[in-house]
Design a protein around this motif. Sequence first.
Motif, PDB file in Angstrom:
ATOM      1  N   GLU A   1      39.255  42.678  48.732  1.00 26.18           N
ATOM      2  CA  GLU A   1      39.088  42.633  50.181  1.00 26.18           C
ATOM      3  C   GLU A   1      37.621  42.324  50.469  1.00 26.18           C
ATOM      4  OE1 GLU A   1      41.358  45.278  53.036  1.00 26.18           O
ATOM      5  OE2 GLU A   1      39.341  46.149  53.082  1.00 26.18           O
TER       6      GLU A   1
ATOM      7  N   SER B   1      43.049  40.883  43.082  1.00 28.12           N
ATOM      8  CA  SER B   1      42.905  40.733  44.531  1.00 28.12           C
ATOM      9  C   SER B   1      41.715  41.578  44.972  1.00 28.12           C
ATOM     10  CB  SER B   1      44.183  41.136  45.262  1.00 28.12           C
ATOM     11  OG  SER B   1      44.484  42.487  45.030  1.00 28.12           O
TER      12      SER B   1
ATOM     13  N   ARG C   1      40.040  30.180  39.860  1.00 30.27           N
ATOM     14  CA  ARG C   1      40.426  29.719  41.199  1.00 30.27           C
ATOM     15  C   ARG C   1      40.679  30.936  42.065  1.00 30.27           C
ATOM     16  NH1 ARG C   1      45.709  26.371  40.321  1.00 30.27           N
ATOM     17  NH2 ARG C   1      45.546  26.186  42.549  1.00 30.27           N
ATOM     18  N   TRP C   2      40.502  30.744  43.379  1.00 30.58           N
ATOM     19  CA  TRP C   2      40.757  31.833  44.305  1.00 30.58           C
ATOM     20  C   TRP C   2      41.218  31.266  45.639  1.00 30.58           C
ATOM     21  CZ3 TRP C   2      37.742  31.650  48.648  1.00 30.58           C
ATOM     22  CH2 TRP C   2      36.496  31.028  48.561  1.00 30.58           C
ATOM     23  N   ALA C   3      41.856  32.123  46.433  1.00 30.41           N
ATOM     24  CA  ALA C   3      42.332  31.725  47.756  1.00 30.41           C
ATOM     25  C   ALA C   3      42.321  32.931  48.682  1.00 30.41           C
ATOM     26  CB  ALA C   3      43.750  31.170  47.667  1.00 30.41           C
ATOM     27  N   ILE C   4      41.990  32.684  49.936  1.00 27.30           N
ATOM     28  CA  ILE C   4      42.126  33.717  50.962  1.00 27.30           C
ATOM     29  C   ILE C   4      43.593  33.701  51.373  1.00 27.30           C
ATOM     30  CG2 ILE C   4      41.491  34.442  53.295  1.00 27.30           C
ATOM     31  CD1 ILE C   4      38.751  33.110  52.790  1.00 27.30           C
ATOM     32  N   THR C   5      44.275  34.831  51.185  1.00 27.07           N
ATOM     33  CA  THR C   5      45.715  34.888  51.432  1.00 27.07           C
ATOM     34  C   THR C   5      46.099  35.660  52.684  1.00 27.07           C
ATOM     35  OG1 THR C   5      45.903  36.815  49.982  1.00 27.07           O
ATOM     36  CG2 THR C   5      46.273  34.638  48.987  1.00 27.07           C
ATOM     37  N   LYS C   6      45.153  36.426  53.238  1.00 27.42           N
ATOM     38  CA  LYS C   6      45.464  37.212  54.434  1.00 27.42           C
ATOM     39  C   LYS C   6      44.165  37.536  55.153  1.00 27.42           C
ATOM     40  CE  LYS C   6      47.635  41.558  55.813  1.00 27.42           C
ATOM     41  NZ  LYS C   6      48.261  42.801  55.338  1.00 27.42           N
TER      42      LYS C   6
ATOM     43  N   GLN D   1      41.796  39.143  52.611  1.00 21.93           N
ATOM     44  CA  GLN D   1      42.358  39.453  51.295  1.00 21.93           C
ATOM     45  C   GLN D   1      42.227  38.206  50.437  1.00 21.93           C
ATOM     46  OE1 GLN D   1      43.625  42.479  50.491  1.00 21.93           O
ATOM     47  NE2 GLN D   1      43.967  41.846  48.391  1.00 21.93           N
ATOM     48  N   VAL D   2      41.617  38.336  49.273  1.00 25.16           N
ATOM     49  CA  VAL D   2      41.412  37.219  48.359  1.00 25.16           C
ATOM     50  C   VAL D   2      42.201  37.488  47.083  1.00 25.16           C
ATOM     51  CG1 VAL D   2      39.705  35.952  46.994  1.00 25.16           C
ATOM     52  CG2 VAL D   2      39.117  36.763  49.282  1.00 25.16           C
ATOM     53  N   GLU D   3      42.945  36.485  46.639  1.00 27.59           N
ATOM     54  CA  GLU D   3      43.645  36.572  45.363  1.00 27.59           C
ATOM     55  C   GLU D   3      43.039  35.540  44.432  1.00 27.59           C
ATOM     56  OE1 GLU D   3      47.796  36.146  46.257  1.00 27.59           O
ATOM     57  OE2 GLU D   3      47.899  38.149  47.126  1.00 27.59           O
TER      58      GLU D   3
END
Length: 61
Positions: free
Chosen positions: A9, A7, A35-40, A49-51
């Motif tokens: 920021e 993760s 792969r990645w996603a913005i989670t918050k 926050q990117v995971e």
Amino acid sequence: MTTHFISAEIDLKETPIKLSQAIESELQKQGEPLRWAITKVDTDKQTAQVEAIVTKQMTNN
């Protein structure tokens, strides 16, 4: 090759294209992003926050 969950920021003060580049650049520091996603999103601090899942080459020691 191993996979890792990470993760990070990221600052949101960028344009959408630069944001994607900033995310990719930050993830490259940890390995090759699969792969990645913005989670918050924190609107007060203007950060996201990117995971992500990244791969790393195993080193032979």
